[in-house]
Design an enzyme around this catalytic site. Structure first.
Site, PDB file in Angstrom:
ATOM      1  N   ASP A 262      16.802 -45.473  36.868  1.00  0.00           N
ATOM      2  CA  ASP A 262      17.034 -46.291  38.053  1.00  0.00           C
ATOM      3  C   ASP A 262      15.736 -46.259  38.866  1.00  0.00           C
ATOM      4  OD1 ASP A 262      18.067 -47.870  40.080  1.00  0.00           O
ATOM      5  OD2 ASP A 262      19.962 -46.788  40.208  1.00  0.00           O
TER       6      ASP A 262
HETATM    7  C1  BGC Z   1      19.960 -49.773  42.010  1.00  0.00           C
HETATM    8  C2  BGC Z   1      20.024 -50.404  40.629  1.00  0.00           C
HETATM    9  C3  BGC Z   1      19.128 -51.612  40.594  1.00  0.00           C
HETATM   10  C4  BGC Z   1      17.708 -51.194  40.966  1.00  0.00           C
HETATM   11  C5  BGC Z   1      16.691 -52.326  40.928  1.00  0.00           C
HETATM   12  C6  BGC Z   1      18.537 -49.525  42.462  1.00  0.00           C
HETATM   13  O1  BGC Z   1      18.490 -49.187  43.805  1.00  0.00           O
HETATM   14  O2  BGC Z   1      20.682 -48.559  42.016  1.00  0.00           O
HETATM   15  O3  BGC Z   1      21.353 -50.759  40.312  1.00  0.00           O
HETATM   16  O4  BGC Z   1      19.173 -52.209  39.335  1.00  0.00           O
HETATM   17  O5  BGC Z   1      17.733 -50.667  42.271  1.00  0.00           O
HETATM   18  O6  BGC Z   1      16.852 -53.183  41.981  1.00  0.00           O
END
Ligand code: BGC
Length: 720
Positions: A262
């Site tokens: 993530d």
């Molecule tokens: C989220 C993810 C997301 C990523 C990119 C993170 O803060 O938890 O689900 O895909 O950001 O935007």
């Protein structure tokens, strides 16, 4: 609902015969610099990151993640975008809007895999037409806590339902030649302090719950990438959890794709040794951990032998393999995108996801009514809310309104009330042309009661802002809306409540109102879908994908200690319910919820009969469903396991959405995945079915079971 042929993406070349072979051959020809370049994804310039990162070539569309390609070897760059509810754009690409779908939990409420496929295809086409080739979609964390800010992005509390729908939406995306992730692996089931939470769970119970959802969905859809969670699991960060990444995902399940982090979740280069293949949102690593983990630190580790050549090749090959398997290297002309048709898909998803929770005869409203109708609250004159955070989609024409909400930590800056331009008030007015409709904003109980008192019928809205980085503190509606609804209901007994929330709420006014509709975050056509349900133009068919508790005392964790702590405080969440999530917990504890999993009313009636079950290696159930009312409608009969050798055991084995005309019957046959009948044997590291008699019941909800039967299963040890 199949897309017309002409708007489905075309591939320039046929699918690769053997993506593993091609990945090996390409990787062997790479320089080490090229190999390392594939392992880091950088965020584009946006509302969050002011400057374009020098690694992103000028002219490249900005997005949540950029990974350079290797042109001399025909390897395309990766452009990643969030896509839980449509293709997002938090300031990356000026003026770029996309279809804003209803929340994932609304899709869950449709119990309709075909609809999930349609939504996935929509996302795939809209991504592809923008040159975006990796969708950060496929959110499948189980709803373990009704306070979790991101439950709206996911599907349900049940592994089978979640997997069945997520697999179809991933399949829909990848059929357009666009890679989809599945996320967040695993147990990112709360948001507050998500970077510092340790999810503690019995490993076998984990296999039977959240991991089972991932296992089934990965098997069915083969997503190109798995995104890890922010939290720790049993003491180890998700991205460094070799037991889960190497032991379960890549080992037991033989997952061939790549594991991405993530955004900013990679604390150290050593995550690579534990099974993480790609570090994403690497600029956030610097904020969080002081360095880009897979930048210089990983190269240094390679130079001094900490990272082996074999592992480096494996990381690269996994990324290439998914590119080749899904076909992002073989795009032909971009597909035409029919936005009007995509709007119809969003509308149909909203219609099928809205759940009629209660109806004491108040609904549907007659289309020729001349009644005085009060519409109160919820910004219903403007639009419908959607969740806040990385999943928020800017709809065609832009948001109707954005109200900054804020909150502690850097996540506060991203927390907004977004209203999509589909006004329930305008749509209700359209469908009830002879009614006398007046609007009150629901600002104060006393003012709202004045209008309620002089009206024949009241439709009052209750909304919540839920989303990334924040859990709700309790199950109430914010901004005093519970008090407004109470005052309105006291002033007028003919009160109908429409909820637009991402989670269950407590409803202290439940017994004082005539009808309750849960519309979730219903997407860009949500106002229309709500009006159609209220007026009976559409017969409600949504069923709850999560249990609505009476209060938090009924849930496994009435107190969530981490909620009280400031940002950055390490905490532990004991998932003491293990695999007994949601309705299973309620069955085990003998508790009656406010509304059970699977519950949802219709304007017609259904009858279930002639249940026959066959045993052996698994259970096959056959039954008849009949529409005994006087309207066409869809129902979702659910087959539950209720008992196994050793005692009661509650588990959804199968479901089917069936659309029937008045008087029409259908014979349905469903077969259970044997893992739903088994327990995971942690010693043997296999699924075990104990030989003996198993009880099954057919129901319209987890607490409303009808015909029952039993059958005998053979003992078995299988899988890994
Ligand atoms: C989220 C993810 C997301 C990523 C990119 C993170 O803060 O938890 O689900 O895909 O950001 O935007």
């Amino acid at each position: 609902m199949n897309p017309p042929k002409d708007i489905t993406a075309e591939r320039a070349e046929p699918a690769a015969v053997n993506p593993d072979e091609r990945a090996r051959a390409t990787e062997e020809r790479m320089t080490d610099d090229e190999r390392f370049s594939l392992l880091v994804s950088v965020m584009g310039a946006s509302d969050l990151i002011a400057e374009r990162d020098g690694r992103i070539p000028e002219g490249t569309p900005m997005s949540a993640g950029y990974v350079p390609g290797v042109p001399r070897l025909g390897v395309p760059a990766l452009l990643m975008s969030d896509a839980s509810l449509g293709v997002t754009n938090p300031g990356y690409r000026e003026g770029d809007t996309a279809t804003a779908l209803p929340a994932g939990i609304a899709l869950g409420a449709s119990f309709n895999p075909a609809l999930a496929r349609e939504s996935g295809g929509l996302v795939g086409r809209e991504a592809r037409s923008r040159g975006l080739n990796v969708m950060l979609a496929g959110g499948i964390n189980l709803a373990r806590d009704p306070r979790n800010g991101r439950n709206f992005e996911y599907i349900s509390e049940d592994p089978l339902l979640s997997a069945a729908l997520v697999a179809e939406s991933i399949g829909g995306i990848q059929a357009e030649g666009v890679i989809s992730t599945i996320k967040h692996f695993t147990l990112n089931c709360n948001e507050t302090n998500r970077h510092w939470l340790d999810a503690v769970i019995d490993p076998a119970a984990h296999r039977e719950s959240d991991l089972l959802a991932f296992e089934i969905a990965i098997e069915r859809a083969q997503p190109g990438s798995v995104m890890t969670a922010y939290n720790k699991i049993n003491g180890e960060y998700a991205g460094a959890n070799s037991e889960l990444l190497k032991g379960v995902l890549k080992g037991a399940w033989g997952y061939p794709g790549w594991v991405m982090s993530d955004w900013g979740a990679t604390a150290s280069w050593e995550f690579a040794v534990s099974g993480l293949d790609q570090d994403c949102g690497s600029q956030i690593d610097v904020l969080m951990w002081g360095a880009e983990a897979f930048g210089q630190p990983l190269r240094d580790a390679y130079a001094n032998g900490g990272l082996s050549r074999e592992r480096l090749s494996d990381m690269v090959r996994r990324i290439l393999r998914s590119m080749y398997a899904v076909g992002v290297d073989r795009w032909g002309a971009a597909p035409g995108v029919d936005m009007a048709r995509h709007h119809e898909i969003a509308l149909e998803s909203a219609r099928q996801g809205i759940v009629l929770l209660k109806n004491d005869g108040a609904l549907p409203l007659a289309s020729d009514t001349t009644a005085r109708i009060a519409v109160i609250g919820g910004h219903a004159q403007v639009g419908v809310p959607t969740g806040t955070g990385s999943s928020a989609v800017v709809p065609p024409g832009g948001y109707a309104e954005v109200t900054r909400i804020g909150g502690p930590s850097f996540m506060g800056a991203t927390r907004n009330l977004y209203l999509l331009p589909s006004s329930p008030l305008a749509e209700i007015t359209k469908l009830l042309p002879q009614a006398q409709i007046e609007f009150d904003p629901g600002m104060s109980p006393a003012e709202a009661a004045l209008l309620a008192r002089r009206s024949d019928v009241v439709i009052v809205f209750g909304i919540r802002v839920e989303g990334e980085g924040f859990d709700s503190a309790d199950l109430s509606l914010p901004w005093g809306q519970d008090a407004v609804i109470e005052a309105v209901a006291a002033a007028n007994p003919d009160t109908i409540v429409v909820l637009e929330t991402g989670n269950p709420v407590a409803m202290p006014w439940r017994d004082d109102v005539k009808a309750i509709v849960e519309a979730w975050y219903p997407g860009q056509a949500g106002g229309q879908a709500i009006a159609e349900i209220l007026t009976g133009a559409v017969n409600p068919s949504g069923r709850l994908p999560v249990t609505f508790p009476q209060d938090l005392a009924q849930t496994p964790r009435p107190d969530l200690a981490s909620l009280a702590e400031p940002w950055g405080t390490p905490g532990t969440i004991e998932y003491r319910e293990g695999a007994e999530v949601g309705y299973r917990w309620f069955a085990q504890q003998g508790e009656q919820p406010l509304y059970a999993f699977g519950h949802g009313l219709s304007y017609t009636r259904f009858d279930y009969s002639d249940l026959h079950v066959r045993g052996g290696d698994t259970i096959t159930a056959t039954f008849t469903i009949t529409n005994t009312g006087d309207r066409q409608g869809a129902d979702v009969p659910q087959v539950y396991l209720t008992g196994a050798p050793g005692g009661p055991r509650m588990r959804l084995l199968a479901f089917e959405r069936v659309d029937l005309k008045p008087g029409e019957s259908k014979r349905v046959i469903v077969t259970a995945d044997p893992r739903l009948l088994a327990r995971f044997d942690g010693q043997a590291r296999q699924w075990r079915i104990t030989a003996g008699t198993y009880q099954v019941a057919l129901g319209s909800a987890a607490d409303s079971l009808g015909p029952a039967a039993e059958t005998v299963l053979r003992g078995a040890l299988f899988g890994s």
